[in-house]
Design an enzyme around this catalytic site. Structure first.
Site, short mmCIF file in Angstrom:
data_model
loop_
_atom_site.label_atom_id
_atom_site.label_comp_id
_atom_site.label_asym_id
_atom_site.label_seq_id
_atom_site.Cartn_x
_atom_site.Cartn_y
_atom_site.Cartn_z
N GLY A 172 0.86 -1.20 0.00
CA GLY A 172 0.00 0.00 0.00
C GLY A 172 0.88 1.24 0.00
O GLY A 172 1.45 1.61 -1.03
N GLY A 202 -27.10 20.41 12.02
CA GLY A 202 -27.67 19.72 13.18
C GLY A 202 -28.10 18.31 12.80
O GLY A 202 -27.46 17.66 11.96
N GLU A 216 -4.06 8.03 -3.33
CA GLU A 216 -2.82 8.60 -3.89
C GLU A 216 -1.82 8.99 -2.80
O GLU A 216 -1.10 9.97 -2.91
CB GLU A 216 -3.13 9.77 -4.83
CG GLU A 216 -4.03 9.32 -5.98
CD GLU A 216 -3.96 10.19 -7.19
OE1 GLU A 216 -2.93 10.82 -7.44
OE2 GLU A 216 -4.98 10.23 -7.91
N THR A 244 -1.55 8.42 1.69
CA THR A 244 -2.25 8.95 2.88
C THR A 244 -1.60 10.28 3.32
O THR A 244 -0.49 10.62 2.87
CB THR A 244 -2.14 7.96 4.05
OG1 THR A 244 -0.74 7.79 4.35
CG2 THR A 244 -2.75 6.60 3.70
#
Ligand SMILES: Cc1cc2nc3c(=O)[nH]c(=O)nc-3n(C[C@H](O)[C@H](O)[C@H](O)COP(=O)(O)OP(=O)(O)OC[C@H]3O[C@@H](n4cnc5c(N)ncnc54)[C@H](O)[C@@H]3O)c2cc1C
Length: 378
Positions: free
Chosen positions: A129, A337, A361, A363
């Site tokens: 990753g 709210g 692309e 972290t």
């Protein structure tokens, strides 16, 4: 930053298209998790799918500021559409523009730019990753074909892409210098679409696994030279990060506009909630941070266009814009709210879509590594 006449024209065109064609279906395609093929066709006709491609290969030949503006405007109404278009342009076609031979550019770019063929980018793997150098997909040359085995995950546009630019290890003994890039067709023998991922946000974008089982890739589909794949992909991500910054910017802008409209219409304690200072402070911070992010995204686009170094700057603009988008969408939801928590209003979609910009692309933690490395290198 003053926009040029061409950039202003593209901004108006993109906004008109986004508001008339994308916004009306954005909530529905998100809820159904439906990739909007009909929009892709229309955007091909508008030139939105050839934004990083020179005119001689069928692209618009426009600059990166124009490209960022289009992604911003699409994301302002639909993060999924912004992501699909960004992945197609700056991940799918950019590596071919960067490293393709004349033959490869002429063969693939016109089809990709017209939208006839959707493009995708396969770098991430189950065990690779943030550390994409750990690529385990193997490519072995046998005669005039490479035989590929392995799995890519989280491929944006994966379910619809005719062409996918991807990495595989050709010389494992060389580590990162043994990674090569390939252009793979979805109808090559051994190419399989795996799991279609179910997601928190950007649900109308396609995210799939792509499995290679003795996938036969002709030798001429090698992109660049053997061993250059990692370099080509890192260069591609430098450009791609600007578009994720633009996506974050558009999502934040859309969320702020929704919050302002709601704050003016919602009454509590006998007056519109926009008259409470706590609400005004949130809106003032949103507008300020959106403006800063816009300047960073456009300025980094300009650096790229002028051929100046922009690697650390693109990491900065992605880091800043995505952090800003999470904050702005959180506060935009807060201003709504309880109503903000439900799907009746678009703000919960903006909130879910914004999260992707802190992950895809690279972290935020990886952007900080890129920035720190660049600052501390001397
Ligand atoms: C919707 C979506 C679409 C995507 N599209 C594509 C695509 O089209 N093509 C593609 O190739 N990939 C794609 N990706 C993959 C994406 O780029 C990766 O998810 C991302 O790079 C992170 O890798 P990972 O998920 O394996 O997390 P990991 O690398 O496992 O990270 C887990 C955590 O550890 C942190 N971490 C890891 N290393 C370090 C370090 N050295 N220092 C500090 N912290 C660290 C990370 O920041 C993160 O917080 C997509 C992802 C998503 C969610």
């Amino acid at each position: 930053m003053e926009l040029t006449e061409e950039q202003q024209m593209i901004q108006e065109t993109a906004r008109r298209f986004a508001e008339s064609e994308v916004q009306p279906i954005a909530a529905e395609i998100d809820q159904m998790g439906k990739y909007p093929l009909e929009l892709i066709e229309k955007m091909g006709g508008m030139g939105f799918l050839g934004l990083v491609v020179p005119a001689e290969y069928g692209g618009t030949g426009t600059d990166t500021v124009c490209y960022s503006i289009v992604i911003e405007e699409l994301s302002r109404v639909c993060g999924s559409t912004g992501l699909s278009v960004a992945a197609h342009n700056s991940l799918g076609s950019a590596p071919i523009c960067i490293a393709g031979t004349e033959e490869q550019k002429s063969k693939y770019l016109p089809e990709i730019s017209s939208g006839e063929a959707v493009a995708a980018f396969g770098l991430t793997e189950p065990q690779a990753g943030s550390d994409a150098s750990r690529t385990q997909t193997r490519a072995v040359l046998k005669g005039d074909k490479y035989i590929l085995n392995g799995t890519k995950v989280y491929v944006t546009n994966g379910g619809h892409a005719r062409y996918m630019v991807m990495t595989a290890m050709t010389q494992p003994e060389k580590g990162v210098h043994g990674i090569s890039a390939f252009i793979v067709h979805n109808d090559f023998p051994g190419f399989k679409i795996g799991t279609h991922e179910k997601k928190l946000g950007v649900r109308a974008s396609s995210t799939t696994e792509i499995v290679f089982e003795d996938c036969e890739v002709p030798k001429e589909n090698l992109l660049g030279n053997e061993g250059e794949g990692f370099k080509i992909f890192m260069q591609t991500l430098d450009g791609g990060r600007i578009s994720i910054g633009a996506m974050a910017l558009g999502i934040a802008q859309g969320a702020m506009e929704a919050a302002i409209a709601y704050a003016k219409e919602r009454h509590q304690f006998g007056k519109p909630i926009s008259e409470f200072q706590a609400i005004q402070n949130m809106i003032a911070d949103m507008a300020t941070e959106i403006r800063a992010a816009r300047l960073m995204v456009y300025d980094t686009s300009r650096l790229k266009d002028e051929g100046k170094p922009f690697s650390a700057e693109s990491a900065m603009c992605k880091l800043f814009a995505s952090t800003m988008a999470m904050k702005v969408t959180t506060n935009a939801l807060q201003i709504h709210g309880g109503y903000g928590y439900f799907t009746e209003y678009p703000v919960e979609r903006y909130y879910r879509d914004a999260k992707l910009t802190e992950i895809g692309e690279g972290t935020s933690e990886i952007q900080r590594l890129v920035i720190a490395r660049s600052i501390l290198k001397d």
